[in-house]
Motif scaffolding. Structure first.
Motif, PDB file in Angstrom:
ATOM      1  N   TYR A  31       0.603  -1.402  -0.009  1.00 41.83           N
ATOM      2  CA  TYR A  31      -0.427   0.129   0.203  1.00 41.83           C
ATOM      3  C   TYR A  31       0.956   1.465  -0.414  1.00 41.83           C
ATOM      4  N   ASN A  32       2.125   1.601   0.235  1.00 44.65           N
ATOM      5  CA  ASN A  32       3.292   2.316  -0.531  1.00 44.65           C
ATOM      6  C   ASN A  32       3.268   2.453  -1.597  1.00 44.65           C
ATOM      7  N   ASP A  33       2.969   1.468  -2.582  1.00 42.92           N
ATOM      8  CA  ASP A  33       3.516   1.779  -4.150  1.00 42.92           C
ATOM      9  C   ASP A  33       4.952   0.570  -4.127  1.00 42.92           C
ATOM     10  N   GLY A  34       5.055  -0.016  -3.546  1.00 41.41           N
ATOM     11  CA  GLY A  34       6.750  -1.072  -3.682  1.00 41.41           C
ATOM     12  C   GLY A  34       6.642  -2.080  -4.064  1.00 41.41           C
ATOM     13  N   TYR A  35       7.006  -3.077  -3.540  1.00 43.55           N
ATOM     14  CA  TYR A  35       7.879  -4.541  -4.521  1.00 43.55           C
ATOM     15  C   TYR A  35       7.023  -4.968  -2.753  1.00 43.55           C
ATOM     16  N   VAL A  36       7.060  -6.379  -3.495  1.00 46.47           N
ATOM     17  CA  VAL A  36       6.190  -7.611  -2.821  1.00 46.47           C
ATOM     18  C   VAL A  36       7.529  -8.657  -3.133  1.00 46.47           C
ATOM     19  N   LEU A  37       7.758  -9.892  -2.563  1.00 46.54           N
ATOM     20  CA  LEU A  37       7.604 -11.501  -2.678  1.00 46.54           C
ATOM     21  C   LEU A  37       7.465 -12.386  -2.408  1.00 46.54           C
ATOM     22  N   PRO A  38       5.704 -12.427  -2.459  1.00 45.54           N
ATOM     23  CA  PRO A  38       4.559 -14.009  -2.346  1.00 45.54           C
ATOM     24  C   PRO A  38       5.277 -14.657  -2.611  1.00 45.54           C
ATOM     25  N   ILE A  39       4.006 -16.543  -2.699  1.00 42.53           N
ATOM     26  CA  ILE A  39       4.074 -17.149  -3.272  1.00 42.53           C
ATOM     27  C   ILE A  39       2.966 -18.360  -3.115  1.00 42.53           C
ATOM     28  N   ALA A  40       2.523 -18.905  -3.769  1.00 47.28           N
ATOM     29  CA  ALA A  40       1.349 -19.114  -3.845  1.00 47.28           C
ATOM     30  C   ALA A  40       1.275 -20.524  -2.399  1.00 47.28           C
ATOM     31  N   ILE A  41       0.153 -21.183  -2.249  1.00 43.83           N
ATOM     32  CA  ILE A  41       0.628 -21.784  -0.849  1.00 43.83           C
ATOM     33  C   ILE A  41      -0.615 -23.348  -1.282  1.00 43.83           C
ATOM     34  N   GLU A  42      -0.375 -24.380  -1.519  1.00 38.75           N
ATOM     35  CA  GLU A  42      -0.863 -25.462  -1.968  1.00 38.75           C
ATOM     36  C   GLU A  42      -2.939 -25.022  -1.054  1.00 38.75           C
ATOM     37  N   GLN A  43      -3.197 -24.865  -0.075  1.00 38.22           N
ATOM     38  CA  GLN A  43      -4.135 -24.860   0.186  1.00 38.22           C
ATOM     39  C   GLN A  43      -4.875 -24.150  -0.281  1.00 38.22           C
ATOM     40  N   GLN A  44      -6.096 -24.120  -0.388  1.00 35.68           N
ATOM     41  CA  GLN A  44      -7.295 -23.198  -1.650  1.00 35.68           C
ATOM     42  C   GLN A  44      -8.674 -23.064  -0.796  1.00 35.68           C
ATOM     43  N   SER A 193      16.738 -24.840  -0.710  1.00 34.61           N
ATOM     44  CA  SER A 193      15.341 -24.016  -0.315  1.00 34.61           C
ATOM     45  C   SER A 193      13.990 -24.897  -0.023  1.00 34.61           C
ATOM     46  N   ALA A 194      13.317 -24.646   0.914  1.00 36.91           N
ATOM     47  CA  ALA A 194      11.752 -24.591   0.697  1.00 36.91           C
ATOM     48  C   ALA A 194      11.159 -23.879   1.518  1.00 36.91           C
ATOM     49  N   VAL A 195       9.815 -23.726   1.320  1.00 40.13           N
ATOM     50  CA  VAL A 195       9.460 -22.583   2.133  1.00 40.13           C
ATOM     51  C   VAL A 195       8.428 -23.440   3.886  1.00 40.13           C
ATOM     52  N   LEU A 196       8.657 -23.231   4.769  1.00 37.18           N
ATOM     53  CA  LEU A 196       7.823 -23.553   6.574  1.00 37.18           C
ATOM     54  C   LEU A 196       7.054 -22.307   6.825  1.00 37.18           C
ATOM     55  N   VAL A 197       5.304 -22.506   7.563  1.00 37.73           N
ATOM     56  CA  VAL A 197       4.507 -21.438   7.892  1.00 37.73           C
ATOM     57  C   VAL A 197       4.179 -22.351   8.752  1.00 37.73           C
ATOM     58  N   LEU A 198       4.542 -21.078  10.168  1.00 37.02           N
ATOM     59  CA  LEU A 198       4.279 -21.949  10.809  1.00 37.02           C
ATOM     60  C   LEU A 198       3.295 -20.987  11.840  1.00 37.02           C
ATOM     61  N   ASP A 199       2.521 -21.539  12.761  1.00 36.75           N
ATOM     62  CA  ASP A 199       1.485 -20.843  13.161  1.00 36.75           C
ATOM     63  C   ASP A 199       2.076 -20.136  14.475  1.00 36.75           C
ATOM     64  N   SER A 200       1.776 -19.079  14.898  1.00 37.02           N
ATOM     65  CA  SER A 200       2.258 -18.422  16.211  1.00 37.02           C
ATOM     66  C   SER A 200       0.493 -18.984  16.982  1.00 37.02           C
ATOM     67  N   GLY A 201      -0.621 -19.211  16.660  1.00 36.63           N
ATOM     68  CA  GLY A 201      -1.734 -19.775  17.765  1.00 36.63           C
ATOM     69  C   GLY A 201      -2.181 -17.964  17.761  1.00 36.63           C
ATOM     70  N   LEU A 202      -1.444 -17.099  17.362  1.00 31.00           N
ATOM     71  CA  LEU A 202      -2.442 -15.967  17.966  1.00 31.00           C
ATOM     72  C   LEU A 202      -3.257 -15.483  16.690  1.00 31.00           C
ATOM     73  N   ALA A 203      -4.457 -15.066  16.662  1.00 29.41           N
ATOM     74  CA  ALA A 203      -5.064 -15.337  15.738  1.00 29.41           C
ATOM     75  C   ALA A 203      -5.764 -13.263  15.550  1.00 29.41           C
ATOM     76  N   MET A 350       1.723 -26.477  12.078  1.00 36.37           N
ATOM     77  CA  MET A 350       2.363 -26.581  10.662  1.00 36.37           C
ATOM     78  C   MET A 350       1.420 -26.206  10.174  1.00 36.37           C
ATOM     79  N   LEU A 351       1.563 -25.374   8.675  1.00 33.01           N
ATOM     80  CA  LEU A 351       0.315 -25.147   8.027  1.00 33.01           C
ATOM     81  C   LEU A 351       0.819 -25.019   6.446  1.00 33.01           C
ATOM     82  N   VAL A 352       2.342 -25.175   6.028  1.00 28.53           N
ATOM     83  CA  VAL A 352       2.623 -24.945   4.954  1.00 28.53           C
ATOM     84  C   VAL A 352       3.987 -25.880   5.245  1.00 28.53           C
TER      85      VAL A 352
END
Length: 363
Positions: A31-44, A193-203, A350-352
Protein backbone atom coordinates in the motif's frame (compact mmCIF):
# COMPACT_ATOMS: atom_id res chain seq x y z
CA UNK A 1 -19.34 -32.50 5.60
CA UNK A 2 -22.04 -30.87 3.49
CA UNK A 3 -21.85 -30.05 -0.20
CA UNK A 4 -23.45 -27.83 -2.80
CA UNK A 5 -25.74 -30.69 -3.78
CA UNK A 6 -26.82 -31.34 -0.20
CA UNK A 7 -27.54 -27.67 0.52
CA UNK A 8 -29.08 -26.52 -2.74
CA UNK A 9 -30.11 -29.71 -4.52
CA UNK A 10 -28.57 -30.46 -7.90
CA UNK A 11 -25.11 -29.57 -9.12
CA UNK A 12 -23.40 -26.19 -9.46
CA UNK A 13 -22.96 -24.68 -12.90
CA UNK A 14 -19.37 -23.64 -12.18
CA UNK A 15 -16.67 -24.30 -9.60
CA UNK A 16 -13.65 -22.00 -9.25
CA UNK A 17 -10.64 -22.12 -6.93
CA UNK A 18 -7.93 -19.77 -5.72
CA UNK A 19 -4.96 -20.33 -3.38
CA UNK A 20 -3.85 -18.60 -0.25
CA UNK A 21 -0.40 -17.09 -0.20
CA UNK A 22 2.57 -16.53 2.04
CA UNK A 23 4.71 -13.44 1.65
CA UNK A 24 8.43 -14.13 1.68
CA UNK A 25 9.50 -10.48 1.72
CA UNK A 26 7.89 -7.07 1.23
CA UNK A 27 5.61 -6.62 4.22
CA UNK A 28 3.42 -3.49 4.35
CA UNK A 29 5.10 -2.19 1.19
CA UNK A 30 2.19 -2.90 -1.14
CA UNK A 31 0.00 0.00 0.00
CA UNK A 32 3.09 2.20 -0.30
CA UNK A 33 3.42 1.39 -4.04
CA UNK A 34 6.44 -0.79 -3.28
CA UNK A 35 7.82 -4.23 -4.09
CA UNK A 36 6.59 -7.57 -2.74
CA UNK A 37 7.61 -11.20 -3.09
CA UNK A 38 4.71 -13.58 -2.30
CA UNK A 39 4.30 -17.23 -3.24
CA UNK A 40 1.08 -19.26 -3.49
CA UNK A 41 0.45 -22.13 -1.07
CA UNK A 42 -1.21 -25.50 -1.62
CA UNK A 43 -4.32 -24.67 0.41
CA UNK A 44 -7.20 -23.28 -1.64
CA UNK A 45 -10.70 -21.84 -1.45
CA UNK A 46 -13.37 -23.11 -3.83
CA UNK A 47 -16.57 -21.29 -4.79
CA UNK A 48 -19.42 -23.14 -6.51
CA UNK A 49 -22.21 -21.17 -8.18
CA UNK A 50 -25.53 -21.78 -9.91
CA UNK A 51 -28.14 -19.32 -11.10
CA UNK A 52 -31.35 -19.37 -9.07
CA UNK A 53 -34.87 -18.00 -9.46
CA UNK A 54 -35.04 -16.35 -6.05
CA UNK A 55 -34.02 -12.86 -7.14
CA UNK A 56 -31.33 -12.84 -4.46
CA UNK A 57 -28.03 -14.47 -3.61
CA UNK A 58 -27.94 -17.41 -1.22
CA UNK A 59 -24.46 -17.86 0.23
CA UNK A 60 -23.44 -20.91 2.22
CA UNK A 61 -20.09 -21.24 4.01
CA UNK A 62 -19.13 -24.81 4.82
CA UNK A 63 -16.38 -23.78 7.24
CA UNK A 64 -18.59 -21.38 9.20
CA UNK A 65 -21.74 -23.52 8.88
CA UNK A 66 -23.67 -20.39 7.97
CA UNK A 67 -26.17 -19.40 5.28
CA UNK A 68 -26.72 -15.76 4.28
CA UNK A 69 -29.21 -14.21 1.86
CA UNK A 70 -28.79 -10.79 0.27
CA UNK A 71 -29.23 -8.67 -2.85
CA UNK A 72 -26.89 -6.13 -4.38
CA UNK A 73 -29.11 -3.40 -2.92
CA UNK A 74 -29.29 -5.01 0.52
CA UNK A 75 -25.81 -5.96 1.80
CA UNK A 76 -25.33 -8.74 4.35
CA UNK A 77 -24.38 -8.00 7.93
CA UNK A 78 -22.24 -11.12 8.40
CA UNK A 79 -18.61 -10.11 7.96
CA UNK A 80 -17.46 -13.08 5.87
CA UNK A 81 -20.33 -12.46 3.45
CA UNK A 82 -19.21 -8.87 2.82
CA UNK A 83 -16.21 -10.19 0.88
CA UNK A 84 -18.43 -12.13 -1.52
CA UNK A 85 -20.98 -9.32 -1.67
CA UNK A 86 -18.23 -6.80 -2.41
CA UNK A 87 -16.94 -8.91 -5.30
CA UNK A 88 -20.41 -9.16 -6.81
CA UNK A 89 -21.02 -5.41 -6.45
CA UNK A 90 -17.65 -4.46 -7.92
CA UNK A 91 -18.09 -6.91 -10.80
CA UNK A 92 -21.50 -5.40 -11.51
CA UNK A 93 -20.00 -1.89 -11.41
CA UNK A 94 -17.40 -3.02 -13.96
CA UNK A 95 -20.16 -4.05 -16.35
CA UNK A 96 -20.31 -7.74 -15.46
CA UNK A 97 -23.97 -8.64 -14.98
CA UNK A 98 -23.92 -11.09 -12.09
CA UNK A 99 -27.19 -13.05 -11.91
CA UNK A 100 -28.82 -14.00 -8.60
CA UNK A 101 -27.17 -17.28 -7.62
CA UNK A 102 -26.68 -20.00 -5.07
CA UNK A 103 -23.08 -19.82 -3.83
CA UNK A 104 -21.24 -22.47 -1.84
CA UNK A 105 -17.84 -21.81 -0.27
CA UNK A 106 -15.35 -24.44 0.87
CA UNK A 107 -11.82 -23.68 2.03
CA UNK A 108 -8.77 -25.19 3.67
CA UNK A 109 -6.92 -21.87 3.79
CA UNK A 110 -6.50 -21.11 7.51
CA UNK A 111 -8.25 -17.94 8.67
CA UNK A 112 -6.56 -15.19 10.67
CA UNK A 113 -2.95 -16.33 10.34
CA UNK A 114 -1.68 -14.14 7.49
CA UNK A 115 -2.18 -16.55 4.58
CA UNK A 116 -4.72 -14.33 2.77
CA UNK A 117 -7.87 -16.38 3.23
CA UNK A 118 -9.87 -13.29 2.30
CA UNK A 119 -8.03 -12.79 -1.01
CA UNK A 120 -8.49 -16.48 -1.85
CA UNK A 121 -12.23 -16.11 -1.23
CA UNK A 122 -12.43 -12.95 -3.33
CA UNK A 123 -10.44 -14.31 -6.28
CA UNK A 124 -12.30 -17.64 -6.24
CA UNK A 125 -15.63 -15.75 -6.21
CA UNK A 126 -14.65 -13.58 -9.14
CA UNK A 127 -13.30 -16.56 -11.07
CA UNK A 128 -16.64 -18.28 -10.53
CA UNK A 129 -18.47 -15.17 -11.77
CA UNK A 130 -16.20 -15.11 -14.84
CA UNK A 131 -17.02 -18.74 -15.63
CA UNK A 132 -20.73 -18.32 -14.94
CA UNK A 133 -21.16 -15.23 -17.12
CA UNK A 134 -18.58 -15.98 -19.82
CA UNK A 135 -17.21 -12.45 -19.47
CA UNK A 136 -13.64 -11.85 -20.65
CA UNK A 137 -12.00 -10.77 -17.41
CA UNK A 138 -8.24 -11.17 -17.14
CA UNK A 139 -6.42 -12.20 -13.97
CA UNK A 140 -5.11 -8.70 -13.22
CA UNK A 141 -8.61 -7.21 -13.36
CA UNK A 142 -9.84 -9.98 -11.07
CA UNK A 143 -7.17 -8.96 -8.55
CA UNK A 144 -8.12 -5.29 -8.86
CA UNK A 145 -11.84 -6.00 -8.38
CA UNK A 146 -11.02 -8.19 -5.39
CA UNK A 147 -8.97 -5.42 -3.81
CA UNK A 148 -11.79 -2.91 -4.30
CA UNK A 149 -14.20 -5.35 -2.70
CA UNK A 150 -12.05 -5.73 0.41
CA UNK A 151 -11.45 -2.00 0.80
CA UNK A 152 -14.94 -0.71 0.07
CA UNK A 153 -17.10 -3.47 1.50
CA UNK A 154 -15.07 -5.39 4.10
CA UNK A 155 -13.45 -2.27 5.57
CA UNK A 156 -9.81 -3.31 5.17
CA UNK A 157 -7.59 -0.77 3.41
CA UNK A 158 -5.39 -3.44 1.86
CA UNK A 159 -2.83 -3.14 -0.89
CA UNK A 160 -3.08 -5.31 -3.97
CA UNK A 161 -0.39 -7.87 -3.12
CA UNK A 162 -2.69 -10.54 -1.67
CA UNK A 163 -5.14 -10.47 -4.55
CA UNK A 164 -2.40 -10.44 -7.21
CA UNK A 165 -0.65 -13.37 -5.52
CA UNK A 166 -3.87 -15.40 -5.29
CA UNK A 167 -4.77 -14.57 -8.89
CA UNK A 168 -1.35 -14.91 -10.55
CA UNK A 169 1.25 -16.67 -8.39
CA UNK A 170 2.16 -20.35 -8.38
CA UNK A 171 3.51 -22.62 -5.67
CA UNK A 172 6.95 -23.24 -7.18
CA UNK A 173 8.21 -19.69 -7.72
CA UNK A 174 7.67 -16.40 -5.91
CA UNK A 175 5.99 -13.47 -7.67
CA UNK A 176 8.14 -10.35 -7.76
CA UNK A 177 5.53 -7.63 -8.06
CA UNK A 178 5.86 -3.88 -8.44
CA UNK A 179 2.59 -2.80 -6.86
CA UNK A 180 2.72 0.62 -8.52
CA UNK A 181 3.03 -0.53 -12.13
CA UNK A 182 1.88 -4.16 -11.63
CA UNK A 183 4.97 -5.28 -13.54
CA UNK A 184 5.82 -8.76 -12.39
CA UNK A 185 7.99 -11.81 -12.97
CA UNK A 186 8.44 -15.18 -11.35
CA UNK A 187 11.47 -15.74 -9.13
CA UNK A 188 12.48 -19.35 -8.39
CA UNK A 189 13.32 -20.15 -4.79
CA UNK A 190 17.06 -20.41 -4.13
CA UNK A 191 18.44 -23.89 -4.88
CA UNK A 192 18.25 -26.30 -1.97
CA UNK A 193 15.51 -24.41 -0.15
CA UNK A 194 11.84 -24.85 0.72
CA UNK A 195 9.21 -22.78 2.51
CA UNK A 196 7.84 -23.64 5.95
CA UNK A 197 4.98 -21.74 7.60
CA UNK A 198 4.18 -22.10 11.30
CA UNK A 199 1.14 -20.64 13.02
CA UNK A 200 1.90 -18.77 16.24
CA UNK A 201 -1.50 -19.73 17.63
CA UNK A 202 -2.43 -16.08 18.12
CA UNK A 203 -5.18 -15.08 15.69
CA UNK A 204 -5.54 -11.53 14.50
CA UNK A 205 -8.22 -9.63 12.60
CA UNK A 206 -6.90 -7.16 10.03
CA UNK A 207 -9.72 -4.64 10.33
CA UNK A 208 -9.45 -4.63 14.13
CA UNK A 209 -5.66 -4.48 14.32
CA UNK A 210 -3.20 -1.65 13.80
CA UNK A 211 -3.16 -2.25 10.04
CA UNK A 212 -5.25 0.79 9.15
CA UNK A 213 -3.28 2.89 11.64
CA UNK A 214 0.03 1.93 10.02
CA UNK A 215 -1.33 2.81 6.62
CA UNK A 216 -2.48 6.21 7.85
CA UNK A 217 0.97 6.83 9.38
CA UNK A 218 2.64 6.06 6.05
CA UNK A 219 0.30 8.42 4.23
CA UNK A 220 1.04 11.17 6.74
CA UNK A 221 4.79 10.59 6.40
CA UNK A 222 4.55 10.77 2.61
CA UNK A 223 2.55 14.00 2.86
CA UNK A 224 5.14 15.59 5.12
CA UNK A 225 7.96 14.50 2.81
CA UNK A 226 6.16 15.82 -0.26
CA UNK A 227 6.01 12.51 -2.15
CA UNK A 228 3.11 10.56 -3.61
CA UNK A 229 3.97 7.50 -1.55
CA UNK A 230 6.89 6.14 0.45
CA UNK A 231 7.93 4.20 -2.65
CA UNK A 232 9.40 7.50 -3.84
CA UNK A 233 11.78 7.78 -0.87
CA UNK A 234 15.17 6.27 -1.69
CA UNK A 235 17.30 7.78 1.06
CA UNK A 236 16.26 6.84 4.57
CA UNK A 237 18.02 9.88 6.02
CA UNK A 238 15.37 12.23 4.59
CA UNK A 239 13.04 10.86 7.25
CA UNK A 240 15.25 12.21 10.06
CA UNK A 241 13.17 15.39 10.13
CA UNK A 242 10.00 13.46 10.90
CA UNK A 243 8.68 12.84 14.42
CA UNK A 244 8.41 9.35 15.82
CA UNK A 245 6.90 6.96 14.95
CA UNK A 246 6.77 8.31 11.38
CA UNK A 247 10.55 8.22 11.03
CA UNK A 248 10.67 4.53 11.90
CA UNK A 249 7.73 3.71 9.63
CA UNK A 250 9.61 5.29 6.70
CA UNK A 251 12.77 3.41 7.62
CA UNK A 252 10.97 0.09 7.46
CA UNK A 253 9.30 0.75 4.10
CA UNK A 254 12.47 1.99 2.40
CA UNK A 255 14.65 -0.82 3.74
CA UNK A 256 12.01 -3.47 3.02
CA UNK A 257 11.79 -2.42 -0.63
CA UNK A 258 15.56 -2.77 -0.84
CA UNK A 259 15.41 -6.25 0.70
CA UNK A 260 12.84 -7.44 -1.85
CA UNK A 261 14.99 -6.34 -4.78
CA UNK A 262 18.11 -7.85 -3.24
CA UNK A 263 16.31 -11.14 -2.64
CA UNK A 264 15.09 -11.26 -6.24
CA UNK A 265 18.69 -10.91 -7.44
CA UNK A 266 20.41 -13.26 -5.00
CA UNK A 267 21.18 -16.87 -5.88
CA UNK A 268 21.94 -18.37 -2.48
CA UNK A 269 19.57 -19.48 0.26
CA UNK A 270 21.84 -18.10 3.00
CA UNK A 271 21.71 -14.60 1.54
CA UNK A 272 17.96 -14.82 1.05
CA UNK A 273 17.52 -16.03 4.62
CA UNK A 274 19.59 -13.18 6.02
CA UNK A 275 17.26 -10.73 4.29
CA UNK A 276 14.27 -12.46 5.90
CA UNK A 277 15.91 -12.14 9.33
CA UNK A 278 16.53 -8.44 8.75
CA UNK A 279 12.93 -8.01 7.63
CA UNK A 280 11.61 -9.42 10.89
CA UNK A 281 13.83 -7.12 12.95
CA UNK A 282 12.51 -4.15 10.96
CA UNK A 283 8.89 -5.24 11.37
CA UNK A 284 9.45 -5.70 15.10
CA UNK A 285 11.38 -2.53 15.86
CA UNK A 286 10.54 0.04 13.18
CA UNK A 287 7.03 -0.98 12.14
CA UNK A 288 6.01 -2.39 15.52
CA UNK A 289 3.66 -5.08 14.23
CA UNK A 290 5.19 -8.08 15.97
CA UNK A 291 4.17 -9.59 19.31
CA UNK A 292 5.92 -11.82 21.84
CA UNK A 293 4.55 -15.04 20.33
CA UNK A 294 5.81 -14.15 16.86
CA UNK A 295 9.19 -13.03 18.20
CA UNK A 296 9.64 -16.28 20.11
CA UNK A 297 8.67 -18.48 17.18
CA UNK A 298 10.92 -16.55 14.79
CA UNK A 299 13.84 -16.74 17.23
CA UNK A 300 13.47 -20.53 17.49
CA UNK A 301 13.37 -20.86 13.71
CA UNK A 302 16.35 -18.60 13.18
CA UNK A 303 18.37 -20.58 15.73
CA UNK A 304 17.75 -23.93 13.99
CA UNK A 305 20.74 -25.24 12.06
CA UNK A 306 18.64 -26.20 9.01
CA UNK A 307 16.86 -22.83 8.70
CA UNK A 308 18.30 -20.10 6.47
CA UNK A 309 16.05 -17.32 7.74
CA UNK A 310 12.64 -16.58 9.21
CA UNK A 311 10.22 -13.73 9.79
CA UNK A 312 6.60 -12.97 10.58
CA UNK A 313 4.40 -12.97 7.52
CA UNK A 314 1.20 -11.05 6.88
CA UNK A 315 0.13 -7.90 8.64
CA UNK A 316 1.44 -8.98 12.02
CA UNK A 317 -0.23 -8.63 15.44
CA UNK A 318 -0.40 -12.44 15.50
CA UNK A 319 -0.72 -14.99 12.74
CA UNK A 320 2.08 -16.95 11.13
CA UNK A 321 5.83 -17.03 10.58
CA UNK A 322 7.55 -18.08 7.36
CA UNK A 323 10.97 -19.71 7.16
CA UNK A 324 13.31 -20.69 4.33
CA UNK A 325 14.72 -24.10 5.15
CA UNK A 326 16.63 -27.12 3.89
CA UNK A 327 13.90 -29.21 2.20
CA UNK A 328 14.81 -32.58 3.69
CA UNK A 329 14.71 -31.14 7.22
CA UNK A 330 11.18 -29.70 7.18
CA UNK A 331 9.62 -32.34 9.48
CA UNK A 332 12.55 -32.13 11.92
CA UNK A 333 12.41 -28.32 11.97
CA UNK A 334 8.66 -28.06 12.48
CA UNK A 335 8.51 -30.72 15.20
CA UNK A 336 11.53 -29.44 17.11
CA UNK A 337 10.62 -25.77 16.90
CA UNK A 338 6.99 -26.34 17.85
CA UNK A 339 8.04 -28.47 20.81
CA UNK A 340 10.36 -25.73 22.10
CA UNK A 341 7.62 -23.18 21.41
CA UNK A 342 5.18 -25.17 23.54
CA UNK A 343 7.74 -25.27 26.35
CA UNK A 344 7.59 -21.48 26.28
CA UNK A 345 3.89 -21.71 27.06
CA UNK A 346 2.58 -21.16 23.55
CA UNK A 347 0.56 -23.33 21.14
CA UNK A 348 1.55 -23.52 17.49
CA UNK A 349 1.07 -25.69 14.43
CA UNK A 350 2.49 -26.28 10.97
CA UNK A 351 0.46 -24.78 8.09
CA UNK A 352 2.77 -25.19 5.08
CA UNK A 353 4.11 -27.21 3.24
CA UNK A 354 0.93 -29.26 3.48
CA UNK A 355 -2.29 -29.18 5.46
CA UNK A 356 -2.28 -32.98 5.22
CA UNK A 357 0.82 -32.96 7.41
CA UNK A 358 -0.56 -30.33 9.78
CA UNK A 359 0.76 -30.93 13.28
CA UNK A 360 -0.19 -29.05 16.42
CA UNK A 361 1.86 -28.83 19.60
CA UNK A 362 0.19 -27.44 22.70
CA UNK A 363 1.76 -26.66 26.06
Amino acid sequence: MSSFEAVFGGSPEVVARAPGRVNLLGEHTDYNDGYVLPIAIEQQTSVSMRRNNEGRYVLRSEMLDCTVRFTLDSPPTEHFATYVYGCLVEAHAAGIKTPASDIYVQSDVPIGVGLSSSAALEVATLRAVRSLTGELVDDVLIAQLAQRAEIKHAGVRCGIMDQMASSLAGTQSALLLDTRTLERRLIPLPPGSAVLVLDSGLARTLAGSGYNQRRAECEEAARRLGVISLRDVNDISVADTLPEPLRRRVRHIVSENERVLLAAACSGAEEFGALMNASHASLRDDYEVSVSELDRLVALLQAHSHVYGARLTGAGFGGACVALCEPQALPEISEGVLLDYSRSGFSGRMLVPSSARDRSVRP
